[in-house]
Write a protein that holds these residues in place. Structure first.
Motif, PDB file in Angstrom:
ATOM      1  N   UNK A  97      86.492  72.312  48.783  1.00  0.00           N
ATOM      2  CA  UNK A  97      86.856  71.132  47.999  1.00  0.00           C
ATOM      3  C   UNK A  97      87.071  69.906  48.886  1.00  0.00           C
ATOM      4  N   UNK A  98      87.367  70.118  50.166  1.00  0.00           N
ATOM      5  CA  UNK A  98      87.372  68.993  51.100  1.00  0.00           C
ATOM      6  C   UNK A  98      86.001  68.324  51.100  1.00  0.00           C
ATOM      7  N   UNK A  99      84.962  69.133  51.295  1.00  0.00           N
ATOM      8  CA  UNK A  99      83.617  68.576  51.366  1.00  0.00           C
ATOM      9  C   UNK A  99      83.163  67.960  50.061  1.00  0.00           C
ATOM     10  N   UNK A 100      83.450  68.630  48.939  1.00  0.00           N
ATOM     11  CA  UNK A 100      83.021  68.121  47.640  1.00  0.00           C
ATOM     12  C   UNK A 100      83.733  66.813  47.302  1.00  0.00           C
ATOM     13  N   UNK A 101      85.047  66.762  47.507  1.00  0.00           N
ATOM     14  CA  UNK A 101      85.791  65.536  47.182  1.00  0.00           C
ATOM     15  C   UNK A 101      85.391  64.392  48.096  1.00  0.00           C
ATOM     16  N   UNK A 102      85.128  64.684  49.373  1.00  0.00           N
ATOM     17  CA  UNK A 102      84.688  63.637  50.297  1.00  0.00           C
ATOM     18  C   UNK A 102      83.345  63.060  49.865  1.00  0.00           C
ATOM     19  N   UNK A 103      82.456  63.929  49.376  1.00  0.00           N
ATOM     20  CA  UNK A 103      81.140  63.471  48.938  1.00  0.00           C
ATOM     21  C   UNK A 103      81.240  62.545  47.738  1.00  0.00           C
ATOM     22  N   UNK A 104      82.098  62.906  46.783  1.00  0.00           N
ATOM     23  CA  UNK A 104      82.220  62.096  45.573  1.00  0.00           C
ATOM     24  C   UNK A 104      83.106  60.873  45.788  1.00  0.00           C
ATOM     25  N   UNK A 105      84.007  60.928  46.774  1.00  0.00           N
ATOM     26  CA  UNK A 105      84.944  59.823  46.980  1.00  0.00           C
ATOM     27  C   UNK A 105      84.381  58.706  47.839  1.00  0.00           C
ATOM     28  N   UNK A 106      83.197  58.912  48.452  1.00  0.00           N
ATOM     29  CA  UNK A 106      82.658  57.905  49.364  1.00  0.00           C
ATOM     30  C   UNK A 106      82.513  56.538  48.740  1.00  0.00           C
ATOM     31  N   UNK A 107      81.846  56.466  47.587  1.00  0.00           N
ATOM     32  CA  UNK A 107      81.670  55.177  46.921  1.00  0.00           C
ATOM     33  C   UNK A 107      83.000  54.614  46.420  1.00  0.00           C
ATOM     34  N   UNK A 108      83.864  55.503  45.902  1.00  0.00           N
ATOM     35  CA  UNK A 108      85.172  55.056  45.414  1.00  0.00           C
ATOM     36  C   UNK A 108      86.004  54.474  46.548  1.00  0.00           C
ATOM     37  N   UNK A 109      85.947  55.090  47.717  1.00  0.00           N
ATOM     38  CA  UNK A 109      86.655  54.572  48.883  1.00  0.00           C
ATOM     39  C   UNK A 109      86.199  53.156  49.211  1.00  0.00           C
ATOM     40  N   UNK A 110      84.880  52.909  49.222  1.00  0.00           N
ATOM     41  CA  UNK A 110      84.371  51.585  49.531  1.00  0.00           C
ATOM     42  C   UNK A 110      84.811  50.566  48.484  1.00  0.00           C
ATOM     43  N   UNK A 111      85.031  51.022  47.247  1.00  0.00           N
ATOM     44  CA  UNK A 111      85.415  50.117  46.166  1.00  0.00           C
ATOM     45  C   UNK A 111      86.898  49.771  46.194  1.00  0.00           C
ATOM     46  N   UNK A 112      87.760  50.772  46.318  1.00  0.00           N
ATOM     47  CA  UNK A 112      89.205  50.543  46.188  1.00  0.00           C
ATOM     48  C   UNK A 112      89.912  50.384  47.528  1.00  0.00           C
ATOM     49  N   UNK A 113      89.279  50.755  48.634  1.00  0.00           N
ATOM     50  CA  UNK A 113      89.895  50.604  49.944  1.00  0.00           C
ATOM     51  C   UNK A 113      90.637  51.843  50.389  1.00  0.00           C
ATOM     52  N   UNK A 114      90.993  51.892  51.679  1.00  0.00           N
ATOM     53  CA  UNK A 114      91.603  53.107  52.235  1.00  0.00           C
ATOM     54  C   UNK A 114      93.031  53.374  51.792  1.00  0.00           C
ATOM     55  N   UNK A 115      93.807  52.317  51.435  1.00  0.00           N
ATOM     56  CA  UNK A 115      95.216  52.580  51.099  1.00  0.00           C
ATOM     57  C   UNK A 115      95.339  53.418  49.834  1.00  0.00           C
ATOM     58  N   UNK A 116      94.658  53.023  48.761  1.00  0.00           N
ATOM     59  CA  UNK A 116      94.749  53.777  47.515  1.00  0.00           C
ATOM     60  C   UNK A 116      94.216  55.204  47.713  1.00  0.00           C
ATOM     61  N   UNK A 117      93.143  55.321  48.500  1.00  0.00           N
ATOM     62  CA  UNK A 117      92.561  56.641  48.737  1.00  0.00           C
ATOM     63  C   UNK A 117      93.519  57.525  49.529  1.00  0.00           C
ATOM     64  N   UNK A 118      94.165  56.956  50.550  1.00  0.00           N
ATOM     65  CA  UNK A 118      95.097  57.725  51.370  1.00  0.00           C
ATOM     66  C   UNK A 118      96.333  58.150  50.574  1.00  0.00           C
TER      67      UNK A 118
END
Length: 475
Positions: A97-118
């Protein structure tokens, strides 16, 4: 040959949405974390470490394996207690699930930034420990799978990718060093997690409890607080920022481009799949060892290695994993990524072939030294891959591309531990002594690294037809 001058375009800085309303932006919005002029970029690595040192606890999960096999019996396994093969899937699910979530979160990370993701990662990872504690109290393995495996694994993926692209943009002059700083904490997390886990279990154990559930609960709270602090401290550079005095090279080298490839376009290149195989093979060869490190050294040197010494071995491997992530990735800034990976695969295969003989000789120190070196290169493979990606595909979309490549980690998280655990059970069923059950597995791992060496040899620059034009470069 270097690309023609006209094919080169400046690395675009991802566009930061402008807040058009009069309301103050949310503390977790991307606008709120843009660094002000004069901000010291060296304040960013500690924020990344605050997250990665926590999620790196995953590499210390093996210290829970033996205590979890005697939750009902407390002092020894009882009928109805979980088997080691059953528990092995907790770690595998977390990495998957680390790999799967990282794959799907890539675009979301670029959109919302690292703070919300962290911060989301902090909620998932800390919450996963709490759900797992409930599963242990109720002795329900599905809750342990759901808690640490699924929810915790999602926290691992989100927390892992969050600071990587941010640090690459803060340190364009040292990509390898930047990714090493971002990721070395994950490799070093077990150095803290292993002794902390053992100390807490010893503190909470009693005549009616092995102390594991209480340990999970306390660690969940600690990790949530630490990761939240890191999330609040993170900053991103303003559009167009560059380090004082930094001048990008006028012409890229053969294996480094200044052009950019879109996330979706990267999937159409052979380089992406070669890098996927390179990462998958490197991880598979090492992650099975990490998942069973404590049990492996105790069985190899039966009667001479205590549980505390085994936990120390896990911690030492964590030091190798952590230092390798920084030293090898920093060295790759000078050696180049391709040569660095060639060293990983060639030297790693030789060490895996040597380990069975070293174990049979009874030389504990040399056995530990071999694994320490293997883990430095295993960790170095993780921290060098984002810089390899930036060299091949540019920096504009490296966070999202990195997330998708981490599906290789998800696959290896299943393949590596399963390879070690099930071959071990098969060998034990045949009557092979416990000290010899890992011999064939280690030879297979050496073969995987040889295949990885061949994949790395095939790496070539991405063809210019995949590059974005300058006008289309903004995100």
């Amino acid at each position: 040959m270097p690309y023609p001058a006209q094919a080169q375009t400046p690395s675009p800085t991802p566009r930061i949405p402008t807040n058009t309303s009069s309301a103050r932006p949310s503390r977790f919005s991307k606008e709120a974390i843009i660094a002000r002029p004069g901000f010291n970029r060296w304040m960013v690595p500690p924020a990344a470490l605050a997250v990665h040192l926590c999620i790196g606890q995953a590499y210390a999960f093996s210290v829970f394996n033996e205590p979890l096999t005697r939750i009902l019996g407390v002092t020894q396994s009882a009928p109805g207690d979980w088997q080691l093969t059953t528990l092995g899937w907790v770690f595998s699910l977390a990495i998957f699930f680390l790999g799967i979530s990282a794959a799907f979160a890539g675009k979301w990370l670029e959109k919302v930034g690292p703070r919300r993701t962290m911060f989301t990662a902090a909620c998932c990872f800390g919450g996963g420990f709490v759900v797992s504690a409930l599963g242990i109290w109720l002795h329900q393995i599905w809750l342990l799978y759901l808690g640490y495996g699924v929810l915790g694994g999602i926290g691992l993926g989100l927390g892992y990718v969050s600071p990587v692209s941010t640090l690459i943009r803060w340190f364009p002059d040292r990509r390898g060093m930047a990714t090493g700083m971002a990721i070395m904490g994950f490799g070093g997390g077990a150095m803290i997690g292993a002794p902390l886990s053992v100390a807490l279990m010893n503190h909470f154990k009693s005549a009616t409890s092995a102390g594991v559930a209480e340990t999970f609960l306390v660690m969940g709270v600690i990790y949530f607080i630490s990761m939240s602090i890191g999330a609040l401290a993170i900053r991103i550079p303003a559009p167009g920022w560059s380090p004082p005095g930094y001048v990008p090279p006028a012409r890229p080298s053969k294996m480094v481009t200044h052009a950019n490839v879109h996330i979706d376009q990267a999937l159409k290149t052979p380089q992406f799949y070669l890098l996927w195989l390179i990462l998958f093979l490197n991880i598979t060869a090492g992650i099975g060892v990490l998942g069973q490190a404590a049990v492996m050294i105790q069985e190899t040197f039966k009667g001479t290695i205590t549980a505390a010494a085994a936990a120390g071995f896990v911690g030492l491997l964590s030091i190798g994993n952590m230092t390798g992530r920084f030293l090898w990735s920093s060295a790759s800034d000078y050696f180049g990524r391709k040569l660095t990976y060639a060293i990983f695969f060639a030297f790693g295969a030789a060490l895996y072939m040597a380990v069975p003989a070293v174990g049979a000789s009874g030389n504990v120190a040399l056995f530990v030294a071999c694994y320490f070196l293997i883990l430095t290169m295993y960790g170095g493979g993780f921290s060098t891959i984002p810089a390899y990606l930036a060299d091949m595909f540019g920096t504009a979309y490296v966070g999202g591309i990195h997330g998708r490549l981490l599906t290789a980690w998800a696959a290896a998280g299943i393949a590596g531990p399963a390879l070690v655990n099930y071959i071990r059970e098969y060998k034990l069923a045949l009557g092979v002594p416990r000290s010899e059950v890992y011999v064939d597995t280690l030879h297979i791992m050496a073969g995987l690294l040889v295949v990885g060496f061949a994949c790395n040899l095939l790496m070539r620059p991405v063809h210019a037809r995949h590059h974005l034009r300058e006008a289309a470069g903004a995100v």
